[in-house]
Design an enzyme around this catalytic site. Sequence first.
Site, PDB file in Angstrom:
ATOM      1  CG  ASP A 435      -2.311   0.571   0.874  1.00 41.92           C
ATOM      2  OD1 ASP A 435      -2.314   1.462  -0.013  1.00 41.92           O
ATOM      3  OD2 ASP A 435      -3.171   0.354   1.969  1.00 41.92           O
ATOM      4  CG  ASP A 492      -8.840   2.327  -1.254  1.00 44.48           C
ATOM      5  OD1 ASP A 492      -8.434   1.428  -1.463  1.00 44.48           O
ATOM      6  OD2 ASP A 492      -8.384   3.096  -0.606  1.00 44.48           O
TER       7      ASP A 492
END
Length: 688
Positions: A435, A492
């Site tokens: 990430d 997301d």
Amino acid sequence: MTNDFQTWRIDAPGQTLVLASSGGIPGALYWGAALPTSLDVSSLAAGVARDVTGGMIDVLPELSLCPEAGNSFQGQAGLVAYRDGVALHPRFLLTEADGLRFVCRDATEKLTLTFTFAVEGDVISAKTTLDADGVVALHHLAAPVLPGPQYGEDILHFTGRWIGEFQLERSPWRAGLLMREARSGRSGHEHPPIAYFPERGATNTQGAVFAMHYGWSGGHVMYAEELPDGRRQIQWGHATGTRPAGAHFETSKLYMSASETGLNGCAVAFQRHLRDRVVTWPHPERPRPVHYNCWEAIYFDHDLQELKAIADRAATLGAERFVLDDGWFGKRDDDTSSLGDWDIDPRKWPDGLTPLIDHVHCLGMVFGLWFEPEMVNMDSDLARAHPEWVLGAVDQIEGRQQRVLDLANPEVRAYLYDKIAAVLSTHDVDYIKWDHNRLLPISDATQAEGVYALMAQLRADFPTVEIESCASGGGRIDAGILKHTQRVWLSDSNDAQERLRIQHDAALMLPAAITGSHVGPRHCHTSGRVHDIAFRAWVAAQRHMGFEMDPRELTEAEAQVLTEVTAWWKANRDWRMAADILRLDSADPSVLAEQQMAGDGTQFVVFAGKAATSAQIIPRPLRLTRLDADADYKIELINRSESHHLSRREMPLKSGPLTLNGQFLMQHGLILPWSFPDRMWVIEGRRV
């Protein structure tokens, strides 16, 4: 005609690039659809004669591969550099050429430019290298510059944001400069490094289109400029002024595609290139596993027994990989602490991660783990021990309660490598979700180079571990990062309606095999919307399928639907993960439709998603594409049981399989059953 005029041609499937030089830097005489191999490309020069002096025709290409300010070029120069604070205005002469590599030298300024081309599958790649005798400060270096289409009216590029990636923008060609620059230290939500240059009237399925993708993760610039005389140039390079002074500089590769079959021709070229030539697969023999990620089920609340129960349910639904997300390390109870402290939290995991990994393996799944190596919380042991490793000013504004580590520093990379390698070498980890949740405080190309170096070392020492690129969702998606990773987290947002659009537009670049798409919770955490399980499942099934919710929330009826869609995905994944994604031209703008076509053309599946209420009552026909006009196809609406009771019109497609001619399907199309918004029709086709 001058005696030193030379031409060269570069041929890739479906496109040809012709370069020419009359002594200086070569330029593009032609870029477009493939030319006959018998054509004498030097004859193209007759169309670009520029000047007549003393009876001599001086033949010059339309634009140089690196337009030079020193040659009185009034547009954006391809090289902007300084030596000792003084601007350089070089004039290069061609000294060496073999048709794929061109070396140009300015002996006075002691600079050498090298242009390198290669045919990589269906695309042509191009790169520029600058070498200086001594140190120079580089502001801008363009990858080889190509002309913009004279018949083009619009420039199709992308913008976006968190949970709203890959939004198409149209900007008109007009006198002056369109500049798009990403200075966030990653390829960016706001300006992904890809653009299309369609000619007038081009659509998804027809017309002439040109496209470019700059394969770099650290911030880039694109210039699309129309000069007063009507010439158009397109430049790509690293974000301006982001590299330290030096004597050697390279652009990243610029990938180019030209198509006579609309946007899809370029899209398929990029999809195939990324999937088949850029990504290296740790398990090429293994089908893409159905993915489960626990983030939206538990967030930071890790409990072994709860996670075991979730894993049990996920496996029953068809999951084949279980990923433990953020919260397993340091004292990570929320997002304010512990980034950088990559040691397993003994409070949550007194016996380590092995009990969960063993349980996951017993269920027949492989195990994945979340890391965010490039970031640090100031409330961490690492930040307290090494505040000098933090990039940027001490009083900087934080993003997501965190800061960025200086990965240009080899000590930082060594620390991160040791921490990650310690986990990988002592646990059976099949997958890393990597990430990147904040922007850089300083736009610096050496940061991206450091990321590449760290990933390369990990890939070399742990070659069976797959890595997903996630940057607040789709903030770092490009060919540069995909040389080191195998999957991207596109957004997301697990909202199926938003995902439908994001996936549709991202297909102009991304193949299904590397594009993660998950079935989210009934109540979407990012949009607040509630969607039917069938719609959520079919949207995820368009790409590399996964789940990201607490599967224990599903009713038995919902679980049955998800199990059935997952089983269908598994039964078709081998050919679909290698299929071409073709965006369809829908007569109804509320319908986003695509056709996934097998490489041998024998079968396809159409996904037609209803994103809004139609303006008209009766559904408009949906034309298919790239079929054999003389062949017959067996067509079946495989989810006709999802038809709403208000869809009362009798139609053959709702009753069972049909056999229809390819020309009919491409010319007339299919009329789909009526439906409410937020529904998906799925149609299978096989050549008879």
